[in-house]
Design a protein around this motif. Structure first.
Motif, PDB file in Angstrom:
ATOM      1  N   LYS A  48      55.533  36.107 -38.702  1.00  0.00           N
ATOM      2  CA  LYS A  48      55.064  35.064 -37.783  1.00  0.00           C
ATOM      3  C   LYS A  48      53.547  34.922 -37.865  1.00  0.00           C
ATOM      4  N   PHE A  49      52.868  36.050 -37.975  1.00  0.00           N
ATOM      5  CA  PHE A  49      51.400  36.055 -38.085  1.00  0.00           C
ATOM      6  C   PHE A  49      50.961  35.267 -39.312  1.00  0.00           C
ATOM      7  N   LYS A  50      51.706  35.367 -40.385  1.00  0.00           N
ATOM      8  CA  LYS A  50      51.327  34.683 -41.619  1.00  0.00           C
ATOM      9  C   LYS A  50      51.817  33.241 -41.714  1.00  0.00           C
ATOM     10  N   THR A  51      52.917  32.904 -41.034  1.00  0.00           N
ATOM     11  CA  THR A  51      53.543  31.597 -41.275  1.00  0.00           C
ATOM     12  C   THR A  51      53.748  30.742 -40.038  1.00  0.00           C
ATOM     13  N   ALA A  52      53.279  31.139 -38.880  1.00  0.00           N
ATOM     14  CA  ALA A  52      53.497  30.349 -37.661  1.00  0.00           C
ATOM     15  C   ALA A  52      52.894  28.962 -37.826  1.00  0.00           C
ATOM     16  N   PRO A  53      53.556  27.954 -37.269  1.00  0.00           N
ATOM     17  CA  PRO A  53      53.086  26.572 -37.460  1.00  0.00           C
ATOM     18  C   PRO A  53      51.777  26.246 -36.743  1.00  0.00           C
ATOM     19  N   THR A  54      51.482  26.937 -35.650  1.00  0.00           N
ATOM     20  CA  THR A  54      50.236  26.634 -34.937  1.00  0.00           C
ATOM     21  C   THR A  54      49.321  27.852 -34.941  1.00  0.00           C
ATOM     22  N   GLU A  55      48.051  27.572 -34.774  1.00  0.00           N
ATOM     23  CA  GLU A  55      47.048  28.637 -34.737  1.00  0.00           C
ATOM     24  C   GLU A  55      47.272  29.560 -33.534  1.00  0.00           C
ATOM     25  N   GLU A  56      47.700  29.000 -32.401  1.00  0.00           N
ATOM     26  CA  GLU A  56      47.971  29.800 -31.203  1.00  0.00           C
ATOM     27  C   GLU A  56      49.072  30.826 -31.462  1.00  0.00           C
ATOM     28  N   GLU A  57      50.157  30.375 -32.075  1.00  0.00           N
ATOM     29  CA  GLU A  57      51.274  31.278 -32.362  1.00  0.00           C
ATOM     30  C   GLU A  57      50.873  32.357 -33.358  1.00  0.00           C
ATOM     31  N   ARG A  58      50.092  31.980 -34.371  1.00  0.00           N
ATOM     32  CA  ARG A  58      49.616  32.965 -35.356  1.00  0.00           C
ATOM     33  C   ARG A  58      48.759  34.025 -34.685  1.00  0.00           C
ATOM     34  N   GLU A  59      47.862  33.586 -33.815  1.00  0.00           N
ATOM     35  CA  GLU A  59      46.966  34.529 -33.142  1.00  0.00           C
ATOM     36  C   GLU A  59      47.741  35.444 -32.194  1.00  0.00           C
ATOM     37  N   ARG A  60      48.716  34.901 -31.472  1.00  0.00           N
ATOM     38  CA  ARG A  60      49.538  35.702 -30.568  1.00  0.00           C
ATOM     39  C   ARG A  60      50.318  36.766 -31.364  1.00  0.00           C
ATOM     40  N   ALA A  61      50.912  36.353 -32.478  1.00  0.00           N
ATOM     41  CA  ALA A  61      51.667  37.292 -33.309  1.00  0.00           C
ATOM     42  C   ALA A  61      50.734  38.341 -33.917  1.00  0.00           C
ATOM     43  N   ARG A  62      49.536  37.917 -34.329  1.00  0.00           N
ATOM     44  CA  ARG A  62      48.573  38.862 -34.910  1.00  0.00           C
ATOM     45  C   ARG A  62      48.185  39.921 -33.892  1.00  0.00           C
ATOM     46  N   LYS A  63      47.900  39.496 -32.667  1.00  0.00           N
ATOM     47  CA  LYS A  63      47.506  40.451 -31.630  1.00  0.00           C
ATOM     48  C   LYS A  63      48.639  41.419 -31.301  1.00  0.00           C
ATOM     49  N   GLU A  64      49.851  40.896 -31.169  1.00  0.00           N
ATOM     50  CA  GLU A  64      50.981  41.787 -30.860  1.00  0.00           C
ATOM     51  C   GLU A  64      51.227  42.763 -31.998  1.00  0.00           C
ATOM     52  N   TYR A  65      51.119  42.271 -33.238  1.00  0.00           N
ATOM     53  CA  TYR A  65      51.298  43.134 -34.409  1.00  0.00           C
ATOM     54  C   TYR A  65      50.269  44.263 -34.403  1.00  0.00           C
ATOM     55  N   LEU A  66      49.010  43.920 -34.194  1.00  0.00           N
ATOM     56  CA  LEU A  66      47.950  44.932 -34.198  1.00  0.00           C
ATOM     57  C   LEU A  66      48.084  45.889 -33.020  1.00  0.00           C
ATOM     58  N   ASP A  67      48.508  45.385 -31.860  1.00  0.00           N
ATOM     59  CA  ASP A  67      48.747  46.256 -30.705  1.00  0.00           C
ATOM     60  C   ASP A  67      49.831  47.280 -31.023  1.00  0.00           C
ATOM     61  N   ARG A  68      50.922  46.822 -31.599  1.00  0.00           N
ATOM     62  CA  ARG A  68      52.030  47.728 -31.931  1.00  0.00           C
ATOM     63  C   ARG A  68      51.630  48.729 -33.010  1.00  0.00           C
ATOM     64  N   ARG A  69      50.735  48.318 -33.909  1.00  0.00           N
ATOM     65  CA  ARG A  69      50.271  49.220 -34.964  1.00  0.00           C
ATOM     66  C   ARG A  69      49.272  50.239 -34.433  1.00  0.00           C
ATOM     67  N   GLY A  70      48.711  49.975 -33.255  1.00  0.00           N
ATOM     68  CA  GLY A  70      47.759  50.901 -32.670  1.00  0.00           C
ATOM     69  C   GLY A  70      46.341  50.714 -33.158  1.00  0.00           C
ATOM     70  N   VAL A  71      46.039  49.519 -33.663  1.00  0.00           N
ATOM     71  CA  VAL A  71      44.687  49.238 -34.144  1.00  0.00           C
ATOM     72  C   VAL A  71      43.809  48.950 -32.939  1.00  0.00           C
ATOM     73  N   PRO A  72      42.727  49.718 -32.754  1.00  0.00           N
ATOM     74  CA  PRO A  72      41.853  49.510 -31.592  1.00  0.00           C
ATOM     75  C   PRO A  72      41.155  48.140 -31.641  1.00  0.00           C
ATOM     76  N   GLU A  73      40.865  47.592 -30.462  1.00  0.00           N
ATOM     77  CA  GLU A  73      40.213  46.298 -30.355  1.00  0.00           C
ATOM     78  C   GLU A  73      38.888  46.265 -31.122  1.00  0.00           C
ATOM     79  N   SER A  74      38.141  47.361 -31.096  1.00  0.00           N
ATOM     80  CA  SER A  74      36.831  47.406 -31.736  1.00  0.00           C
ATOM     81  C   SER A  74      36.918  47.367 -33.263  1.00  0.00           C
ATOM     82  N   PHE A  75      38.094  47.589 -33.810  1.00  0.00           N
ATOM     83  CA  PHE A  75      38.258  47.618 -35.255  1.00  0.00           C
ATOM     84  C   PHE A  75      38.827  46.311 -35.790  1.00  0.00           C
ATOM     85  N   ARG A  76      39.168  45.403 -34.919  1.00  0.00           N
ATOM     86  CA  ARG A  76      39.805  44.144 -35.325  1.00  0.00           C
ATOM     87  C   ARG A  76      38.775  43.089 -35.685  1.00  0.00           C
ATOM     88  N   TRP A  77      39.190  42.111 -36.460  1.00  0.00           N
ATOM     89  CA  TRP A  77      38.330  40.992 -36.815  1.00  0.00           C
ATOM     90  C   TRP A  77      38.540  39.845 -35.891  1.00  0.00           C
TER      91      TRP A  77
END
Length: 77
Positions: A48-77
């Motif tokens: 979903k992060f890579k192929t979502a039709p809207t930028e909002e959906e991509r960003e939401r999926a990216r954040k959830e993916y990174l949260d589940r992976r345990g990537v700290p906020e300070s390390f994200r782009w």
């Protein structure tokens, strides 16, 4: 619906549990299935992060993916 692949070990445990009614491997089966489900959810979020039709959906999926992976906020782009 698609197909899901599991390890041969998990498959054999499932066979033992259901066909031989051996409950001794119930904990391992539960852990294996939970691990597989987590991997499926992560793969879906990544897709979903890579192929979502809207930028909002991509960003939401990216954040959830990174949260589940345990990537700290300070390390994200």
């Amino acid at each position: 619906m698609g197909n899901v692949q599991i390890s041969q070990e998990l498959f054999m445990q499932l066979l033992r549990f259901h066909l031989v009614e051996d409950g001794s491997c119930e904990k391992e089966i539960k852990q294996g299935l939970e691990k597989k489900l987590d991997r499926m959810v992560m793969r879906d979020l990544y897709g979903k992060f890579k192929t979502a039709p809207t930028e909002e959906e991509r960003e939401r999926a990216r954040k959830e993916y990174l949260d589940r992976r345990g990537v700290p906020e300070s390390f994200r782009w």
